[in-house]
Design a protein around this motif. Structure first.
Motif, PDB file in Angstrom:
ATOM      1  N   SER A   1       0.826  -1.212   0.000  1.00 38.84           N
ATOM      2  CA  SER A   1       0.000   0.000   0.000  1.00 38.84           C
ATOM      3  C   SER A   1       0.859   1.261   0.000  1.00 38.84           C
ATOM      4  N   ASN A   2       1.940   1.251   0.783  1.00 36.85           N
ATOM      5  CA  ASN A   2       2.830   2.412   0.829  1.00 36.85           C
ATOM      6  C   ASN A   2       3.483   2.662  -0.527  1.00 36.85           C
ATOM      7  N   ILE A   3       3.880   1.603  -1.211  1.00 37.84           N
ATOM      8  CA  ILE A   3       4.498   1.770  -2.524  1.00 37.84           C
ATOM      9  C   ILE A   3       3.468   2.266  -3.544  1.00 37.84           C
ATOM     10  N   GLU A   4       2.241   1.748  -3.448  1.00 43.74           N
ATOM     11  CA  GLU A   4       1.153   2.254  -4.303  1.00 43.74           C
ATOM     12  C   GLU A   4       1.002   3.765  -4.116  1.00 43.74           C
TER      13      GLU A   4
ATOM     14  N   VAL B   1      13.137   3.434  -2.492  1.00 44.44           N
ATOM     15  CA  VAL B   1      14.116   2.628  -1.770  1.00 44.44           C
ATOM     16  C   VAL B   1      13.382   1.925  -0.633  1.00 44.44           C
ATOM     17  N   PHE B   2      13.537   0.605  -0.535  1.00 46.64           N
ATOM     18  CA  PHE B   2      12.836  -0.099   0.540  1.00 46.64           C
ATOM     19  C   PHE B   2      13.457  -1.469   0.770  1.00 46.64           C
ATOM     20  N   THR B   3      13.177  -2.028   1.943  1.00 48.70           N
ATOM     21  CA  THR B   3      13.599  -3.372   2.312  1.00 48.70           C
ATOM     22  C   THR B   3      12.404  -4.297   2.193  1.00 48.70           C
ATOM     23  N   PRO B   4      12.387  -5.219   1.244  1.00 48.79           N
ATOM     24  CA  PRO B   4      11.215  -6.073   1.056  1.00 48.79           C
ATOM     25  C   PRO B   4      10.922  -6.927   2.284  1.00 48.79           C
ATOM     26  N   ILE B   5       9.676  -6.885   2.730  1.00 47.92           N
ATOM     27  CA  ILE B   5       9.232  -7.726   3.844  1.00 47.92           C
ATOM     28  C   ILE B   5       8.920  -9.128   3.332  1.00 47.92           C
ATOM     29  N   SER B   6       8.278  -9.188   2.184  1.00 49.36           N
ATOM     30  CA  SER B   6       7.992 -10.456   1.514  1.00 49.36           C
ATOM     31  C   SER B   6       8.744 -10.488   0.192  1.00 49.36           C
ATOM     32  N   PRO B   7       9.325 -11.633  -0.174  1.00 50.09           N
ATOM     33  CA  PRO B   7      10.050 -11.707  -1.445  1.00 50.09           C
ATOM     34  C   PRO B   7       9.135 -11.773  -2.664  1.00 50.09           C
ATOM     35  N   THR B   8       7.819 -11.885  -2.438  1.00 47.25           N
ATOM     36  CA  THR B   8       6.887 -12.027  -3.571  1.00 47.25           C
ATOM     37  C   THR B   8       5.760 -10.990  -3.574  1.00 47.25           C
ATOM     38  N   ALA B   9       5.309 -10.564  -2.405  1.00 47.45           N
ATOM     39  CA  ALA B   9       4.097  -9.731  -2.327  1.00 47.45           C
ATOM     40  C   ALA B   9       4.221  -8.418  -3.081  1.00 47.45           C
ATOM     41  N   VAL B  10       5.445  -7.851  -3.138  1.00 47.40           N
ATOM     42  CA  VAL B  10       5.620  -6.531  -3.756  1.00 47.40           C
ATOM     43  C   VAL B  10       5.807  -6.589  -5.271  1.00 47.40           C
ATOM     44  N   ILE B  11       5.963  -7.757  -5.829  1.00 47.88           N
ATOM     45  CA  ILE B  11       6.314  -7.841  -7.252  1.00 47.88           C
ATOM     46  C   ILE B  11       5.283  -7.158  -8.160  1.00 47.88           C
ATOM     47  N   PRO B  12       3.967  -7.406  -7.996  1.00 48.32           N
ATOM     48  CA  PRO B  12       3.011  -6.728  -8.887  1.00 48.32           C
ATOM     49  C   PRO B  12       3.077  -5.204  -8.820  1.00 48.32           C
ATOM     50  N   VAL B  13       3.233  -4.654  -7.606  1.00 51.89           N
ATOM     51  CA  VAL B  13       3.258  -3.195  -7.495  1.00 51.89           C
ATOM     52  C   VAL B  13       4.573  -2.630  -8.041  1.00 51.89           C
ATOM     53  N   LEU B  14       5.645  -3.392  -7.966  1.00 49.84           N
ATOM     54  CA  LEU B  14       6.904  -2.935  -8.551  1.00 49.84           C
ATOM     55  C   LEU B  14       6.826  -2.897 -10.076  1.00 49.84           C
ATOM     56  N   LYS B  15       6.077  -3.820 -10.654  1.00 56.75           N
ATOM     57  CA  LYS B  15       5.872  -3.790 -12.101  1.00 56.75           C
ATOM     58  C   LYS B  15       5.154  -2.494 -12.500  1.00 56.75           C
ATOM     59  N   LYS B  16       4.188  -2.060 -11.675  1.00 52.42           N
ATOM     60  CA  LYS B  16       3.501  -0.794 -11.942  1.00 52.42           C
ATOM     61  C   LYS B  16       4.473   0.372 -11.885  1.00 52.42           C
ATOM     62  N   ALA B  17       5.351   0.356 -10.873  1.00 53.91           N
ATOM     63  CA  ALA B  17       6.322   1.434 -10.732  1.00 53.91           C
ATOM     64  C   ALA B  17       7.268   1.479 -11.922  1.00 53.91           C
ATOM     65  N   GLU B  18       7.740   0.321 -12.320  1.00 56.78           N
ATOM     66  CA  GLU B  18       8.651   0.253 -13.470  1.00 56.78           C
ATOM     67  C   GLU B  18       7.994   0.786 -14.740  1.00 56.78           C
ATOM     68  N   ALA B  19       6.716   0.484 -14.913  1.00 57.95           N
ATOM     69  CA  ALA B  19       5.992   0.939 -16.101  1.00 57.95           C
ATOM     70  C   ALA B  19       5.925   2.454 -16.167  1.00 57.95           C
ATOM     71  N   GLN B  20       6.046   3.107 -15.007  1.00 57.19           N
ATOM     72  CA  GLN B  20       6.014   4.579 -14.963  1.00 57.19           C
ATOM     73  C   GLN B  20       7.413   5.176 -14.888  1.00 57.19           C
ATOM     74  N   GLY B  21       8.436   4.340 -15.073  1.00 61.61           N
ATOM     75  CA  GLY B  21       9.804   4.847 -15.103  1.00 61.61           C
ATOM     76  C   GLY B  21      10.402   5.140 -13.744  1.00 61.61           C
ATOM     77  N   ILE B  22       9.791   4.627 -12.693  1.00 62.09           N
ATOM     78  CA  ILE B  22      10.292   4.853 -11.337  1.00 62.09           C
ATOM     79  C   ILE B  22      11.428   3.865 -11.052  1.00 62.09           C
ATOM     80  N   LYS B  23      12.538   4.367 -10.548  1.00 61.32           N
ATOM     81  CA  LYS B  23      13.678   3.523 -10.226  1.00 61.32           C
ATOM     82  C   LYS B  23      13.437   2.811  -8.889  1.00 61.32           C
ATOM     83  N   ILE B  24      13.806   1.542  -8.837  1.00 60.47           N
ATOM     84  CA  ILE B  24      13.587   0.718  -7.652  1.00 60.47           C
ATOM     85  C   ILE B  24      14.936   0.245  -7.103  1.00 60.47           C
TER      86      ILE B  24
END
Length: 331
Positions: A74-77, A88-111
């Motif tokens: 939710s915070n990344i959203e 910049v963040f420390t992943p709590i789950s190795p899988t839960a954030v993947i869909p939202v990171l794809k959204k960020a990448e699509a908007q050119g946001i560096k992760i």
């Protein structure tokens, strides 16, 4: 197109000199994953201190996830909605954030992943140490100290966090190579003093022979030492980490024959993660997986890292000044 770039293009098209303008700042989102132990507090403070040093270059949006994967998503959203340039963040789950990171990448946001990784390549940079090597380093020392034979307790952090899982993967591989080493119990003690003390106390009550403790560190080794003391059992070789409270205890016990080693995951990784994010935003070439070697504290260099003048909560491998450490951990 941002306003600064629009004005510059308009000026060029009109054939006039572009006006001098202040450097446009980048907006970086930082999610503090956890404040439940002093290492995570200092990690976050390292990032904040680096942001203060680069205040002319970056503005930071801070959020906290309190070790909850759904809140981190939710915070990344929210950061995406607010138009950050990097996260910049420390992943709590190795899988839960993947869909939202794809959204960020699509908007050119560096992760930039800090100190923990995910099970995909949906990021621009990872800043960490090799946690598998961290686990191996302590395990190899302990196995050699015991002459390849003995019954040991293993204290892990939190299952599901890549740092904890990877450290145990490294240690387990070492112990598997020593047929004479018996791991009598593997406990998730959450890098927590109280949980480790209770777990070790229970194991000592059930096992008359315990020859060593492999610990991922945090405050768990201190809890193990106090459990041995409470059970009136002689101390055995244990592995630790570069927490100042532990280093002080280790130094105090050396004259009684206590032996240890302390692999380190430096909190200055928080500082480095922001510097990497800035490099990415400025178009610099950045190594995708920036994995540092694991620093080691041994009996030979223990005195160089132990600070009797600073809080027990302090972690030795830092870029913070003594004043910043004292402000962070006021006794």
């Amino acid at each position: 197109m941002k306003l600064k770039k629009m004005l510059l293009v308009a000026s060029v098209l009109a054939g006039i000199a572009a006006p001098a303008m202040a450097q446009e700042k980048y907006t970086v989102g930082y999610d503090n994953y956890f404040n439940g132990n002093s290492w995570s507090v200092q990690l976050s403070r390292e990032f904040e201190a680096e942001a203060e040093r680069n205040a002319d270059t970056v503005d930071v949006i801070y959020t906290e996830s309190e070790m909850k994967a759904d809140r981190q998503v939710s915070n990344i959203e929210d950061m995406i909605t607010r138009g950050v340039d990097a996260i910049v963040f420390t992943p709590i789950s190795p899988t839960a954030v993947i869909p939202v990171l794809k959204k960020a990448e699509a908007q050119g946001i560096k992760i930039v992943l800090l100190a923990s990784t995910i099970r995909s390549d949906d990021y621009d940079a990872l800043v960490t140490v090799d946690d598998v090597d961290f686990g191996k380093a302590g395990a190899e020392w302990l196995a050699e100290k015991l002459g390849g034979e003995g019954r040991i307790i293993a204290l892990n952090g939190i299952s599901g966090i890549s740092a904890s899982d990877d450290r145990w993967e490294g240690a387990e591989a070492v112990f598997d190579a020593y047929p004479g080493i018996e791991v009598i119990s593997v406990v998730d003690a959450g890098w927590d003093y109280a949980k480790a003390k209770v777990a070790v106390s229970n194991l000592l009550a059930a096992n008359p022979e315990v020859d060593g403790v492999w610990s991922q560190g945090g405050s768990m080794t201190l809890g193990a030492i106090d459990a041995f003391d409470a059970a009136q059992r002689p101390l055995v070789p244990m592995t630790g980490e570069d927490n100042n409270g532990y280093l002080k205890r280790w130094a105090a016990l050396e004259s009684d024959g206590y032996e240890s080693v302390a692999p380190s995951k430096p909190t200055w990784l928080g500082s480095e993660a922001l510097l990497v994010a800035i490099d990415l935003l400025e178009g610099e070439e950045v190594e995708k997986d920036k994995v540092y070697e694991v620093p080691m504290i041994t009996s030979e260099n223990l005195s160089e890292f132990t600070r009797d003048d600073l809080s027990d909560s302090f972690w030795a491998n830092t870029r913070l000044s003594d004043e910043q450490i004292r402000a962070t951990f006021e006794d």
